[in-house]
Design a protein around this motif. Structure first.
Motif, short mmCIF file in Angstrom:
data_model
loop_
_atom_site.label_atom_id
_atom_site.label_comp_id
_atom_site.label_asym_id
_atom_site.label_seq_id
_atom_site.Cartn_x
_atom_site.Cartn_y
_atom_site.Cartn_z
N PHE A 27 73.46 48.73 33.81
CA PHE A 27 73.03 48.04 32.56
C PHE A 27 71.65 48.62 32.19
O PHE A 27 70.78 49.18 32.90
N ILE A 28 72.07 48.83 30.93
CA ILE A 28 71.00 49.69 30.15
C ILE A 28 69.98 48.87 29.06
O ILE A 28 70.69 48.36 28.31
N ARG A 29 68.91 48.84 29.32
CA ARG A 29 68.06 47.95 28.37
C ARG A 29 66.96 48.99 27.49
O ARG A 29 66.32 49.49 28.23
N PRO A 30 66.90 48.93 26.37
CA PRO A 30 66.20 49.77 25.60
C PRO A 30 64.58 49.25 25.90
O PRO A 30 64.45 48.08 26.43
N SER A 31 63.45 49.94 25.74
CA SER A 31 62.16 49.61 26.03
C SER A 31 61.82 48.36 25.25
O SER A 31 62.12 48.58 23.76
N ALA A 32 60.97 47.69 25.45
CA ALA A 32 60.38 46.64 24.63
C ALA A 32 59.46 47.33 23.98
O ALA A 32 58.52 48.12 24.18
N SER A 33 59.24 46.54 22.85
CA SER A 33 58.20 47.04 21.98
C SER A 33 56.78 46.00 22.25
O SER A 33 57.17 44.93 23.05
N GLY A 34 55.72 46.31 22.01
CA GLY A 34 54.56 45.39 22.27
C GLY A 34 53.37 46.12 21.36
O GLY A 34 53.31 47.23 21.16
#
Lengths: 358, 358
Positions: free
Chosen positions: B152-159
């Protein structure tokens, strides 16, 4: 001998707050007659600016006081002294107990007063926040330097927190500079966070080390080498000369593992014997080279300005945190939330939200 | 090929908040029919605990949302998942751009899924707080791993802040673990403070390096080596093998300059070629050795507990500071006080008092 004894007792008495000053025996004190009548802020300001040691000592005692009126008076004095401060080189010296810090500072300080410098020696001792002890006050140390009329030695202030002690030391630096001391030495022991505090208030940071058996680089506290502008290997005398030179090579190699500092200064390693007064001039020459370089490339002033900003933000943040965590309802709920976190029943973030809403 | 294209477009679409998930093409999603009707917190909890990737993705989107209702729902889901979390090894991977992080993670991840592991790859990208970019989202990367049903690959969250991004990543870890992922990889680029954040949320911290010309150790960011549990020199293939082995010797020497960690783990240096799939098994073996050691000496759980406390205190402190410094009267007076400090007209401490009284 008389001088030495007087000094000892002065140091001892100074451990309580009731004794307002350590007076340098050779100092000319115009305020002595006023001792019992509480000199005004103006008296103290005038005294400090004339280089009077008694006035300086009394002002430092006000800085170190917990009494609100004393602190207000201290702020008045500091404000008046500010324009005369800043004309100095501030040198931080650290090293574990037994490395010979006091012997080194005595030899180094005497060398400097011999060059016509006025030397103030202050100390930050993290243990003093707990034991109310004082690294410069407990022992008879720097016996020659203490008799020198161009030297001023002050035991470390005690306080409730390192931040508090650091603040008092920073303000003491200003007073010493205004009194004409052009070389400020801040001593600390190699434990706790005190090095970081000292590093943030000096121009030059010196790490004293010993040559010993085994791997010289093992056991160095993380981050200390990175902060050092110089590593000086002390007690390089007799049979110790060879291991000291070996340690010099090893430390030199270690320093090359770090990127060049913003100051463009390449940290140096030297050896000395404070006891035999050897290598001391080299250390001073090194510091002069550093001053020349960083005044040319403007890093000297830049660093002091950054340090000021650091202390401003640091002081505010410390106060905000301490105001928050000392509230009794926070203390209680924090314990509760920590238990829930430990049992995987909540996350740190949800716990934080609950605490912040109290 | 169809799979790959779908993945690309899924990644692209996911850059906006409107697209709620990246779905793994091979995942079985019972929730797909409900996509437009907003599944309840209970639906998502049940989905996650069954290992449903769509439910996991949607829950992560809630964690990343700025909408208060979404965040409340996210908290409900996290709370329900907590008891099923924590059953994993969390591995942090850092290295400057060009070091081959994605190639390494792909080879490493494929090796792990080959061993029957379930691998989640998350990312922390400090630049995303400014550009709203995403280190895993911009490029077609890890093409094989993304097709793997056990990855499962998830891009980094922005913030708005690293703290915010870190929080979201920490909560995403919990969700992934509850969904049955037993190996969590957190990627970050070698800039900013992101390493410190990643280091504080993983069990094992791996620094990827390249062998190159000149002094291998110059230019390493301060503190990174101290944090590393392993240094892996990538691209050790062809003409690069010899310099890679040389770099291995140098890094090994550098690691010995540091005191032994609390974990009793002596950090290791290994070489690999992610491209040629060489040395990857060694890296995994090393991590298994670390896990065995630290579970035996209890450091594994101790560290996670310390990390939880760290994030609790950190979150509170960040919030206190941000609440203080965002006040308009503080902003105005801070500028004023900084000017006075620069002109030596006040001290940082007196300035702090004035600001704290506002």
């Amino acid at each position: 001998m008389a001088n030495k004894k007087n000094h000892k007792s002065a140091l001892k008495e100074n451990k309580g707050v009731s004794q307002p000053e350590i007076t340098n025996n050779n100092s000319i004190s115009k305020l002595k007659g006023k001792r019992e009548t509480q000199p005004s802020a103006n008296d103290l300001i005038n005294g400090i600016l004339k280089g009077d040691i008694t006035a300086l000592s009394r002002a430092i005692t006000l800085v170190e006081s917990k009494n609100t009126k004393h602190l207000e008076k201290a702020n008045t004095i500091i404000n008046a002294c500010l324009s005369k401060a800043n004309q100095s080189i501030r040198i931080g010296i650290t090293g574990v107990p037994g490395v010979g810090k006091s012997t080194f500072i005595e030899a180094f300080g005497k060398h400097l007063t011999g060059l016509g410098k006025k030397v103030a020696v202050l100390a930050i001792d993290p243990s003093s926040t707990i034991t109310k002890g004082s690294i410069l006050g407990d022992k008879t140390r720097m016996e020659d330097l203490v008799k020198d009329k161009n030297a001023f030695i002050r035991p470390s202030a005690s306080g409730d927190s390192l931040g508090g002690v650091a603040r008092k030391t920073r303000e003491t630096i200003i007073l010493c500079e205004a009194a004409g001391f052009d070389t400020i030495i801040i001593e600390t022991v190699g434990v706790g966070q005190s090095e970081v505090a000292v590093h943030s208030m000096v121009d030059f940071f010196l790490l004293l080390k010993l040559a010993g058996a085994g791997d010289e680089l093992q056991g160095i506290k993380r981050g200390i080498i990175e902060m050092a502008d110089a590593i000086v290997i002390n007690k390089a005398d007799g049979d110790n000369i060879k291991p000291a030179k070996l340690a010099q090579v090893e430390f030199n190699r270690a320093l090359h593992f770090y990127p060049l500092k913003n100051s463009e200064w390449q940290p140096k390693v030297s050896i000395c014997s404070a006891l035999q007064n050897e290598g001391i001039t080299d250390v001073w020459k090194m510091i002069c080279d550093y001053e020349t370089l960083t005044k040319q490339n403007n890093h000297f002033d830049l660093k002091r300005n950054e340090q000021n900003k650091f202390w401003l933000i640091q002081t505010i943040e410390e106060q905000l945190k301490s105001d928050f965590f000392k509230r009794s309802e926070i203390k209680k709920e924090l314990k509760n939330q920590l238990k829930l976190i430990e049992k995987n029943k909540t996350t740190p973030f949800i716990a934080a939200e609950i605490l912040l809403k109290l």
